[in-house]
Each structure stands twice: as C-alpha cells, then as structure tokens.
Design a protein around this motif. Structure first.
Motif, PDB file in Angstrom:
ATOM      1  N   PRO A  34      58.180  23.392  13.013  1.00  9.40           N
ATOM      2  CA  PRO A  34      59.090  22.523  13.272  1.00  9.40           C
ATOM      3  C   PRO A  34      59.377  21.866  14.314  1.00  9.40           C
ATOM      4  CG  PRO A  34      60.348  23.962  12.081  1.00  9.40           C
ATOM      5  CD  PRO A  34      59.119  24.588  12.390  1.00  9.40           C
ATOM      6  N   ALA A  35      58.993  22.722  14.983  1.00  7.71           N
ATOM      7  CA  ALA A  35      58.848  21.985  17.233  1.00  7.71           C
ATOM      8  C   ALA A  35      57.639  21.547  16.826  1.00  7.71           C
ATOM      9  CB  ALA A  35      58.935  23.190  17.867  1.00  7.71           C
ATOM     10  N   GLY A  36      56.769  21.515  16.058  1.00  3.72           N
ATOM     11  CA  GLY A  36      55.323  20.685  16.263  1.00  3.72           C
ATOM     12  C   GLY A  36      54.233  21.719  16.620  1.00  3.72           C
ATOM     13  N   HIS A  37      54.074  22.635  16.490  1.00  4.69           N
ATOM     14  CA  HIS A  37      53.371  23.784  17.461  1.00  4.69           C
ATOM     15  C   HIS A  37      52.474  23.887  15.840  1.00  4.69           C
ATOM     16  CE1 HIS A  37      56.281  24.676  20.489  1.00  4.69           C
ATOM     17  NE2 HIS A  37      55.341  24.076  20.903  1.00  4.69           N
ATOM     18  N   SER A  38      51.105  23.731  16.358  1.00  5.56           N
ATOM     19  CA  SER A  38      50.074  23.294  15.433  1.00  5.56           C
ATOM     20  C   SER A  38      48.927  24.150  15.581  1.00  5.56           C
ATOM     21  CB  SER A  38      49.296  21.830  14.756  1.00  5.56           C
ATOM     22  OG  SER A  38      48.575  21.593  14.142  1.00  5.56           O
ATOM     23  N   PHE A  39      48.376  24.893  14.551  1.00  4.69           N
ATOM     24  CA  PHE A  39      47.467  26.320  14.308  1.00  4.69           C
ATOM     25  C   PHE A  39      46.187  26.428  14.074  1.00  4.69           C
ATOM     26  CE2 PHE A  39      51.158  27.772  16.469  1.00  4.69           C
ATOM     27  CZ  PHE A  39      49.862  28.741  18.202  1.00  4.69           C
ATOM     28  N   ASP A  40      44.544  25.388  13.973  1.00  2.00           N
ATOM     29  CA  ASP A  40      44.230  25.004  12.759  1.00  2.00           C
ATOM     30  C   ASP A  40      43.101  26.710  12.332  1.00  2.00           C
ATOM     31  OD1 ASP A  40      44.180  22.357  11.992  1.00  2.00           O
ATOM     32  OD2 ASP A  40      43.729  22.560  13.528  1.00  2.00           O
ATOM     33  N   ALA A  41      42.424  27.116  11.853  1.00  2.41           N
ATOM     34  CA  ALA A  41      41.680  27.629  10.978  1.00  2.41           C
ATOM     35  C   ALA A  41      41.102  27.796  11.224  1.00  2.41           C
ATOM     36  CB  ALA A  41      41.684  28.306   9.408  1.00  2.41           C
ATOM     37  N   ALA A  42      40.450  29.239  12.324  1.00  6.48           N
ATOM     38  CA  ALA A  42      38.576  29.215  12.649  1.00  6.48           C
ATOM     39  C   ALA A  42      38.232  28.634  10.631  1.00  6.48           C
ATOM     40  CB  ALA A  42      38.764  30.553  12.943  1.00  6.48           C
ATOM     41  N   ARG A  43      36.665  28.914  11.317  1.00  2.17           N
ATOM     42  CA  ARG A  43      35.784  28.260   9.865  1.00  2.17           C
ATOM     43  C   ARG A  43      35.586  30.157   8.479  1.00  2.17           C
ATOM     44  NH1 ARG A  43      29.996  29.589  10.196  1.00  2.17           N
ATOM     45  NH2 ARG A  43      30.757  30.303  11.992  1.00  2.17           N
ATOM     46  N   GLN A  44      35.414  30.815   9.535  1.00  2.00           N
ATOM     47  CA  GLN A  44      35.567  32.105   8.633  1.00  2.00           C
ATOM     48  C   GLN A  44      36.815  32.206   8.007  1.00  2.00           C
ATOM     49  OE1 GLN A  44      34.761  31.586  12.293  1.00  2.00           O
ATOM     50  NE2 GLN A  44      32.470  32.657  12.241  1.00  2.00           N
ATOM     51  N   GLY A  45      37.840  31.747   8.739  1.00  2.00           N
ATOM     52  CA  GLY A  45      39.451  31.714   7.904  1.00  2.00           C
ATOM     53  C   GLY A  45      40.204  32.287   8.578  1.00  2.00           C
ATOM     54  N   TYR A  46      40.237  32.628   9.656  1.00  2.00           N
ATOM     55  CA  TYR A  46      41.111  33.354  10.586  1.00  2.00           C
ATOM     56  C   TYR A  46      42.350  32.468  11.789  1.00  2.00           C
ATOM     57  CZ  TYR A  46      38.754  33.478  14.646  1.00  2.00           C
ATOM     58  OH  TYR A  46      37.213  33.286  15.369  1.00  2.00           O
ATOM     59  N   PHE A  47      43.404  32.529  11.560  1.00  2.00           N
ATOM     60  CA  PHE A  47      43.980  31.760  12.832  1.00  2.00           C
ATOM     61  C   PHE A  47      44.174  32.617  13.993  1.00  2.00           C
ATOM     62  CE2 PHE A  47      45.663  30.598   8.685  1.00  2.00           C
ATOM     63  CZ  PHE A  47      45.751  28.613   9.279  1.00  2.00           C
ATOM     64  N   ASN A  48      43.487  31.855  15.109  1.00  2.00           N
ATOM     65  CA  ASN A  48      44.406  32.538  15.959  1.00  2.00           C
ATOM     66  C   ASN A  48      45.249  32.040  16.663  1.00  2.00           C
ATOM     67  OD1 ASN A  48      43.704  33.507  19.032  1.00  2.00           O
ATOM     68  ND2 ASN A  48      41.658  32.693  19.059  1.00  2.00           N
ATOM     69  N   PHE A  49      46.144  33.229  17.359  1.00  2.00           N
ATOM     70  CA  PHE A  49      47.809  32.817  17.324  1.00  2.00           C
ATOM     71  C   PHE A  49      47.495  33.392  18.821  1.00  2.00           C
ATOM     72  CE2 PHE A  49      50.719  33.468  13.870  1.00  2.00           C
ATOM     73  CZ  PHE A  49      50.157  32.110  13.329  1.00  2.00           C
ATOM     74  N   LEU A  50      46.701  34.062  19.838  1.00  2.00           N
ATOM     75  CA  LEU A  50      46.940  33.933  21.337  1.00  2.00           C
ATOM     76  C   LEU A  50      47.043  32.616  22.093  1.00  2.00           C
ATOM     77  CD1 LEU A  50      44.387  37.212  21.767  1.00  2.00           C
ATOM     78  CD2 LEU A  50      47.273  37.288  21.969  1.00  2.00           C
ATOM     79  N   VAL A  51      47.751  32.451  22.892  1.00  2.00           N
ATOM     80  CA  VAL A  51      48.092  31.562  23.352  1.00  2.00           C
ATOM     81  C   VAL A  51      48.134  31.825  25.378  1.00  2.00           C
ATOM     82  CG1 VAL A  51      49.026  29.834  21.376  1.00  2.00           C
ATOM     83  CG2 VAL A  51      50.483  31.069  22.647  1.00  2.00           C
ATOM     84  N   GLY A  52      48.690  30.482  25.451  1.00  2.00           N
ATOM     85  CA  GLY A  52      48.243  30.644  27.325  1.00  2.00           C
ATOM     86  C   GLY A  52      47.148  31.887  27.508  1.00  2.00           C
ATOM     87  N   LYS A  53      47.604  33.157  28.006  1.00  2.00           N
ATOM     88  CA  LYS A  53      47.047  33.929  29.387  1.00  2.00           C
ATOM     89  C   LYS A  53      46.145  34.544  27.945  1.00  2.00           C
ATOM     90  CE  LYS A  53      49.321  33.883  33.182  1.00  2.00           C
ATOM     91  NZ  LYS A  53      49.863  34.778  34.559  1.00  2.00           N
ATOM     92  N   GLY A  54      46.569  34.832  27.045  1.00  3.48           N
ATOM     93  CA  GLY A  54      45.727  35.517  25.627  1.00  3.48           C
ATOM     94  C   GLY A  54      46.679  36.962  25.976  1.00  3.48           C
ATOM     95  N   THR A  55      45.708  37.873  26.203  1.00  9.69           N
ATOM     96  CA  THR A  55      45.892  38.940  26.889  1.00  9.69           C
ATOM     97  C   THR A  55      45.090  39.797  27.425  1.00  9.69           C
ATOM     98  OG1 THR A  55      45.510  41.489  25.089  1.00  9.69           O
ATOM     99  CG2 THR A  55      44.636  40.167  24.815  1.00  9.69           C
ATOM    100  N   ALA A  56      45.686  40.705  28.337  1.00 11.47           N
ATOM    101  CA  ALA A  56      45.232  41.405  28.690  1.00 11.47           C
ATOM    102  C   ALA A  56      44.448  42.599  28.243  1.00 11.47           C
ATOM    103  CB  ALA A  56      45.562  41.616  30.091  1.00 11.47           C
ATOM    104  N   PHE A  57      44.229  42.985  27.025  1.00 12.82           N
ATOM    105  CA  PHE A  57      43.636  44.186  26.813  1.00 12.82           C
ATOM    106  C   PHE A  57      42.440  43.794  26.268  1.00 12.82           C
ATOM    107  CE2 PHE A  57      48.004  45.230  26.456  1.00 12.82           C
ATOM    108  CZ  PHE A  57      48.533  46.534  27.164  1.00 12.82           C
ATOM    109  N   GLU A  58      41.146  44.840  26.904  1.00  5.38           N
ATOM    110  CA  GLU A  58      40.058  44.194  26.245  1.00  5.38           C
ATOM    111  C   GLU A  58      39.095  44.690  24.509  1.00  5.38           C
ATOM    112  OE1 GLU A  58      34.614  46.300  27.065  1.00  5.38           O
ATOM    113  OE2 GLU A  58      36.757  46.953  28.391  1.00  5.38           O
ATOM    114  N   ALA A  59      39.112  43.228  23.719  1.00 12.69           N
ATOM    115  CA  ALA A  59      38.704  43.470  22.085  1.00 12.69           C
ATOM    116  C   ALA A  59      37.403  43.902  22.629  1.00 12.69           C
ATOM    117  CB  ALA A  59      39.009  42.190  22.135  1.00 12.69           C
TER     118      ALA A  59
END
Length: 292
Positions: A34-59
């Motif tokens: 409702p606040a207008g924040h929008s997230f588009d799916a990646a081509r493979q079909g997942y969504f990336n919800f990590l915003v801002g600084k993301g995460t400090a952990f190693e993927a």
C-alpha cells in the motif's frame, strides 16, 4: 508464479501486507504494498527482498549451489527429505495450509514435502540468502514464493501465518519462527550429529561438529518452543569421487576450501568413497507460555 490474497507476505521495507495482484498485467511478476514499495520477480521466478545494506552474511556461491544441486538431485539424502516431509504432512490442516522452508537452498527438501502434501496443496514459502540457490529453487518449486532473505532479520511473513517451518542444515531464528507459526504448528529442525560424515571430513578438511552444539540448540529453543520428538537418521553413503567432492564442497567447507582443493585431497581415492550421514530430526511445538 503464485500470488493470491491469502498469501501472507509482508513488505520488507514497511512491514505492510502486499496488495492482491488480481488481474494486473504484472500479476505474479510484481509485488506492491500500500505504501508503493514494489518488487519485481527475477527472470528465474524468485523475489529479492534484501534492500538497503542487504546482509553482512556470506551467501553460498554459484559453485557451491551447483554442487548441492547435483548431490541432492542424485537422491543421496532422499531418506532425510522424506522424513522431514512426513513430520510436516501429518500436522497440516485439510484446507488453508501453509509451510515455510527456511534456508530452502536449491529447494529439493521443499519439493519432496510439496509432493507428499499434494492432497492439502499448502501455500509454500522458500527463504534463502543465496540468489544462486533461489534460481534453482524457483525453477524446481514454481508454486512456492521463493525469496532472497536474511533469516536473522524479521521474516517477511505475517504473524500466525504458517502451519510448519522446516530448517534443514540452516540458521535458526527461534523468536521469528515462533511468531509466524500458528498455535498448532510445528517447527522441524535437522542438524548433524557427532560423527556426521567423519570419514569424509578427515580426508577433505570439512568442519567438525562443534562440541556442545546440542545443548546450545536446546537453550536457544527453550524460550519459544517445547520439544515434541527427537529421532536419529543414519544414511550410509556410497559415492563416486565427484559426488564425495560435491558433498564436502556444498557445506560450510565450501566457504574456506575451493572445490579444486577438496578434489585434490580425494584424488586417487578408490571408489566407492564411503561415509555415513548422522543426523538428528527434531520436532518442536510453540511454547504454551512464550517468552516476552
């Protein structure tokens, strides 16, 4: 890709529920709150919800994910996946069920669960910090909402929104798991036991199981969960050198040892390379009086 009003996703920016996509041209490809924040799916079909600084952990890297996919796709850990699914399916309601696979990786464990739960057709969420893993998971489990997310941050799910949380060889956030679980839900956790893959670890430099790990797990869970059951799962493995290399590289050792280094330590080994997976499957119920 699924997205329907009954799904309980929260915007990672403002924590408001996403709006139903309905007949929108981008239905299933875009999430908007409702606040207008929008997230588009990646081509493979997942969504990336990590915003801002993301995460400090190693993927996990793309190479580690490839090794995990190859090893699990060969069925070596199918007895484990089947046991996890059985622990979940028995508690799912006949309608409106939902499950969260926290640390879903390449999605093979969730795939077995969804196949066994086909009669109840639960809504499904798969979370992982690695976008490389989510690319695999989204292709394998297109009916699930697959999200790149850091498990140590507040989960992007509404309170009391899922009937089961599964955590297989992944980090645990007890407070958040307790929040998103419904009162009759279950938390299913899989951890390695002492001696897990000891034969292979001795040859490849895999990390040993830390002493006192079980006690720390019990202490971490005690404030939010009660232990319902605990069972041991032993899986004898008979592997090619390539499969043994994948197994060693796909876990924590992959962050400090390259695949080539592991392969070098196994070079010349006689096949099959044998080892035993020694695992513990724990089923928790939400504590009757959760911690404040």
């Amino acid at each position: 890709m699924p997205f329907a009003p009954h799904l309980s996703l929260l915007c990672p920016v403002c924590r408001q529920p996403f709006e139903p996509s309905g007949a929108h041209p981008q239905a299933g490809k875009r999430l908007v709150c409702p606040a207008g924040h929008s997230f588009d799916a990646a081509r493979q079909g997942y969504f990336n919800f990590l915003v801002g600084k993301g995460t400090a952990f190693e993927a996990d890297s793309a190479a580690m994910v490839e090794a995990r996919h190859s090893f699990l796709a060969a069925g070596h850990y199918l007895p484990l996946a089947t046991a996890v699914a059985a622990a979940v399916v028995r508690v799912l309601p006949a309608t409106g069920a939902a499950v969260l696979d926290s640390g879903t990786g390449t999605g093979q464990y969730l795939r077995v669960l969804l196949d066994q739960a086909a009669a109840t057709a639960p809504a499904a969420y798969g979370l992982d910090i690695s976008k490389y893993a989510l690319r695999r998971a989204a292709r394998l489990n297109p009916e699930a909402m697959n999200l790149v997310w850091d498990i140590w941050q507040p989960l992007p799910l509404a309170t009391d929104s899922v009937d089961a949380v599964t955590v297989v060889f992944a980090p645990r956030n007890p407070a958040e798991f307790a929040r998103v679980l419904r009162p009759a839900g279950r938390l299913v956790v899989v951890t390695p036991r002492s001696g897990h893959l000891a034969e292979l670890a001795a040859r490849t430099g895999m990390l040993a199981i830390e002493e006192g790990k079980d006690a720390r797990l019990a202490a971490a869970m005690a404030s939010h969960f009660d232990l319902e059951s605990s069972s041991d799962i032993d899986i004898p493995l008979s592997l090619t050198v390539s499969q043994a290399t994948d197994l060693a590289f796909m876990g924590p050792a992959g962050h400090h040892l390259g695949r080539e280094a592991i392969a070098g330590r196994l070079a010349g080994s006689r096949e099959p390379v044998t080892a035993e997976a020694r695992l513990k499957l724990l089923v928790f119920t939400p504590a009757q009086t959760p911690a404040e």
